[in-house]
Design a protein around this motif. Structure first.
Motif, short mmCIF file in Angstrom:
data_model
loop_
_atom_site.label_atom_id
_atom_site.label_comp_id
_atom_site.label_asym_id
_atom_site.label_seq_id
_atom_site.Cartn_x
_atom_site.Cartn_y
_atom_site.Cartn_z
N ALA A 1 -2.40 -12.39 1.86
CA ALA A 1 -1.39 -13.19 2.57
C ALA A 1 -0.51 -12.31 3.44
O ALA A 1 0.07 -12.78 4.43
N ALA A 2 -0.41 -11.03 3.08
CA ALA A 2 0.37 -10.06 3.84
C ALA A 2 0.08 -8.67 3.30
O ALA A 2 -0.38 -8.51 2.16
N VAL A 3 0.37 -7.66 4.12
CA VAL A 3 0.22 -6.27 3.71
C VAL A 3 1.47 -5.52 4.14
O VAL A 3 1.94 -5.67 5.28
N LEU A 4 2.00 -4.70 3.23
CA LEU A 4 3.17 -3.88 3.51
C LEU A 4 2.78 -2.41 3.42
O LEU A 4 2.34 -1.95 2.36
N CYS A 5 2.91 -1.70 4.52
CA CYS A 5 2.57 -0.28 4.58
C CYS A 5 3.87 0.50 4.73
O CYS A 5 4.39 0.68 5.85
N SER B 1 0.84 -1.20 0.00
CA SER B 1 0.00 0.00 0.00
C SER B 1 0.87 1.25 0.00
O SER B 1 1.77 1.40 0.84
N THR B 2 0.60 2.16 -0.93
CA THR B 2 1.47 3.33 -1.11
C THR B 2 0.78 4.66 -0.80
O THR B 2 1.37 5.72 -1.03
N THR B 3 -0.46 4.63 -0.31
CA THR B 3 -1.16 5.86 0.07
C THR B 3 -1.59 5.77 1.52
O THR B 3 -1.76 4.68 2.08
N LEU B 4 -1.79 6.93 2.13
CA LEU B 4 -2.22 6.95 3.53
C LEU B 4 -3.59 6.31 3.67
O LEU B 4 -3.84 5.53 4.60
N LEU B 5 -4.49 6.62 2.75
CA LEU B 5 -5.84 6.05 2.80
C LEU B 5 -5.79 4.52 2.72
O LEU B 5 -6.48 3.82 3.46
N GLY B 6 -4.94 4.02 1.84
CA GLY B 6 -4.82 2.58 1.70
C GLY B 6 -4.21 1.93 2.92
O GLY B 6 -4.64 0.86 3.36
N GLN B 7 -3.19 2.57 3.49
CA GLN B 7 -2.48 1.97 4.61
C GLN B 7 -3.34 1.89 5.87
O GLN B 7 -3.25 0.91 6.61
#
Length: 334
Positions: A151-155, A118-124
């Motif tokens: 499976a995973a999320v990277l903020c 995720s590359t945006t604040l809203l997404g993170q």
């Protein structure tokens, strides 16, 4: 770097929050995957390395590209490349990208693993977490979708440094919601801590109600009006700006229904003002159009339905009179 866990009945997955989190992608690719379909947009400058054979699939910009046609194009591209059920989709971008990539992963071969970068604040703080995926129809936002946990999320908070100011403020609109869901001292935290606190809050809701059959619906606070404004179209509003208006509206509607007093409305306005979000509806808003769209909201099973504050905190309130909604919209006219 902070590592949090989202626990669901189907299993748990990690969420990494911090500077440079995107560089940890190779560690989180599902074991056995041989190919990674990288779903992103041309405007997103961030490259990722999945550590396996990968191919980039670019989707269009804006809500107009968040549709079934885009999902079909992705799935056909996956098929032509030879992506299998044992491989992985990686969504790199904001909430629109992770929603579309997640839905495509959910339906391709009836389910392929997905990892979100995720590359945006809203997404993170929201969109990439929790497994809700979907696309829009002309009749409403996110009306077609699936629950498909990543499976995973990277903020990676480094990616937020390049966001245009308005895009960053849009993320703050989504973040503001969490102040009313129990995240304390949100504005006093560092950016990494604020993102992590929002992720932890959402993770708790997801663990308690993965498929939004009850308590998880509270995460839609401020979103009923927000989604209607976005669906009606023609208004110069980003998602977080619409959510900010939705929070102001929800507080006023709760006051009109006798659920809260002036103090709660002032609290909402103070926070939304601090994030420099709009204070009034766009000029020319069509009340009847908004009422029609809000009646189609996915929470609505018994008439107009909103998440509203009250003596017991936030609750889903069905059967709200249309007259009360229209009168509250009038309070927010410029």
């Amino acid at each position: 770097m902070q590592e949090l866990t989202v626990a669901t009945p189907g299993g748990s997955y990690p969420v990494l929050v911090g500077a440079g989190a995107r560089h940890r992608l190779t560690e989180l690719i599902p074991v056995g995957a041989r190919r990674a379909a990288i779903v992103t947009q041309a405007s997103i400058p961030w490259e990722v390395d999945a550590g396996i054979e990968q191919r980039r699939f670019t989707i269009g910009q804006g809500e107009e590209s968040k549709d079934l046609e885009t999902v079909e194009e992705l799935c056909r591209g996956f098929a032509r490349w030879g992506l299998t059920r044992a491989d992985v989709v990686v969504g790199v971008g904001g909430g629109m990208v992770t929603d579309v990539a997640g839905f495509a992963a959910a339906v391709y071969h009836r389910g392929v693993a997905v990892v979100h970068v995720s590359t945006t604040l809203l997404g993170q703080v929201d969109a990439a977490i929790g497994g809700k995926t979907g696309v829009n129809l002309p009749e409403g936002k996110n009306l077609v979708g699936a629950f498909w946990q990543p499976a995973a999320v990277l903020c990676d908070v480094e990616t937020l440094e390049t966001l245009p100011p308005r895009e960053y403020r849009s993320g703050l609109g989504e973040m503001a919601k969490y102040a009313f869901l129990g995240v304390d001292r949100l504005r006093d935290r560092s950016l990494e801590d604020a993102v992590a606190a929002c992720v932890a809050c959402k993770a708790a809701f997801v663990a308690d109600d993965e498929r939004e059959q009850g308590r998880r619906a509270l995460l839609n606070y401020g979103h009923t009006l927000a989604h209607a404004l976005e669906t009606a179209g023609g208004y110069d509003l980003r998602h977080g700006e619409a959510v900010g208006l939705g929070l102001r509206f929800a507080a006023r509607l709760a006051r009109r229904l006798g659920r809260v007093g002036d103090g709660e409305v002032a609290d909402h306005d103070t926070l939304v003002d601090a994030y420099e979000l709009p204070a009034a509806l766009p000029p020319g808003v069509d009340d009847q159009e908004l009422l029609t769209v809000m009646a189609r909201d996915k929470k609505a099973t018994t008439g107009l339905t909103f998440v509203l504050d009250g003596p017991r905190g936030l609750e889903v309130v069905p059967g709200v009179p249309a007259e009360a909604v229209a009168a509250t919209l009038a309070e927010l006219r410029p």
